[in-house]
Design an enzyme around this catalytic site. Sequence first.
Site, PDB file in Angstrom:
ATOM      1  N   ASN A  75      -6.018  -3.348   6.272  1.00 40.13           N
ATOM      2  CA  ASN A  75      -6.467  -3.440   7.848  1.00 40.13           C
ATOM      3  C   ASN A  75      -7.699  -2.947   8.098  1.00 40.13           C
ATOM      4  OD1 ASN A  75      -3.982  -4.959   8.297  1.00 40.13           O
ATOM      5  ND2 ASN A  75      -2.881  -3.080   9.241  1.00 40.13           N
ATOM      6  N   GLU A  87       0.848  -1.135  -0.113  1.00 42.14           N
ATOM      7  CA  GLU A  87       0.044   0.179  -0.009  1.00 42.14           C
ATOM      8  C   GLU A  87       0.738   1.151   0.045  1.00 42.14           C
ATOM      9  OE1 GLU A  87      -3.971  -1.169   2.369  1.00 42.14           O
ATOM     10  OE2 GLU A  87      -2.355  -0.952   3.479  1.00 42.14           O
TER      11      GLU A  87
END
Length: 592
Positions: free
Chosen positions: A192, A154
Amino acid sequence: MTREFTSVGVIGLGTMGAGIVEVFARNGIDVVAVEVDDAAVERGKGVLAKSTGRALDRGKLSQEDHDALHSRVSYTSDLADLANCQLVVEAVPEKLELKKELFSRLDAIVAPDAILATNTSSLPVTEIAVATRNPKRVVGMHFFNPAPVLQFVEVIRTVITADDVFEDVKALADRLDKKPVIVGDKAGFIANALLFGYLNHAVAMYEGKYATREDIDASMRFGCGYPMGPLALLDLIGLDTAYEILDTMYKQGRDRLHAPSPIIKQMVSAGLKGRKSGRGFYTYAGPGSPEVVADRDTPTGGAPAGVELRTIEKVGVVGSGTMATGIIEVFAKSGYDVVFVARGADKVDGVLAAINKSQAKMIERGRLTQEDADAINSRITGSTERTALGDVDIVVEAIAEDLAIKQELFVDLDRICKPGAILATTTSSLPIIDCAKVTSRPGDVIGMHFFNPAQVMKLVEVVHTVATDADVTATVQDLCASIGKVAVTCGDVSGFIVNALLFPYLNDAVKMLAANYATADDIDTAMKTGCGLPMGPFELLDVVGLDVSLAIQRELYLEFREPGYAPAPLLEHLVTAGYLGRKTGRGFRTYA
């Protein structure tokens, strides 16, 4: 034109930091690896040596490449040695003040055009950036563990990150053979933010004694094909790390589903941090060991003391659809005599034809002999009359997911079936007790939720109501084992285990898409390559059917009255428009 990086620094040589060092060095980049002191440097060297040694032993790295990789890495405990690095990536513990203080120090060490990247998985990159004099050169570069294996990265762009910095880091991720996904600075980013809501829900399920840790984990492994169950995954991540991530996400988003379950903090305070401490939700052979050992919570197996199993020799099945057909075949293949009831002679013939077709494929692949197929077929009897179920020991219904239709059937089964026969429903979302209450024998009623296709999927959710007799639950658990299934047991709450954990996660993904935080493709990539899931959330939603998914999400919302479970408006709009997924040619994606 993007910058060509030849020298990078990595701060922190734990599992993640050492993995990042390996990724850079494998790709021909010189690395300055930094730890707090000489002892930590030696530990970090050991982590890297162990990882590359495994790759060497498995033939994934040649001796020449192995030696060249290590020759590119220099170690130090002095931050000043990073002065000539073009990029520095920090992988220190998830503490905001620690990272801010580190970046403030780096600001005075590295060149003015050097890029500073944080590997944080949840902390606000912007707050870290403003601790420097030049926040434009700060970016998030979140690798996933193990970094040498997982392709996903990311790249987090803050509102002040310079365009050239962002482009340089994205290009570098491509050069490292990673799949970079670009996201904004929001707690949890993509992976997440979706993963930890699901993990937290699993902890709440365990904390409420709704199901055992083993059954929660087995449900997601065998029901969804996940590589690890949620509680085992939390032990691997570390409960202290998980608590920090959830706490950060909750403070930033105020979503109650991200408020850490109280037991997580209690376990961390008690030193039960997961694998690294030797004990978390499970007990391990030692600190850092992956080997699970028995403890006081480990199930002993078999029926509870004083509970006698009922005899099951003959099985009844009601229904003629794909699920019913699969269940009939599973029982007959396991040696049980099966009587099935369908609504008409054509339906009976259709079931038998489908079973023969399935067997022909297995014979062709060498997984079944014609002799075995004949023996299986000899144990199957079809009927159009429910009275044929009068002498079965258990009847499993697999008809339409309509409570009124199921209740009518259970009233009839109560009248027809012999005393002591178990009445089971394969419903995936309706309350079992609502089927039980219309009978005169609620103690004999249970949920037996098979997964589709029943012939292939190993999981069966055994769902007991407040009225189900203990011997009925134990008998069905034993029956599942006898047909080669993994039985997980839970109470009669909407969604049982699998759907209760799966669909809020899918709903969160739809909300993320609707908020324009990331594309469906990027979200699917994040969950597949970053978390190792077999399908991304939007791929899965289109396969399941958006109408089915919406119905399940509505049931969960009605049961729990949790605002976060309210169906995402985008999901409702797509269903209203008739975009139901693959079956209609259009859902979150368009199909040929």
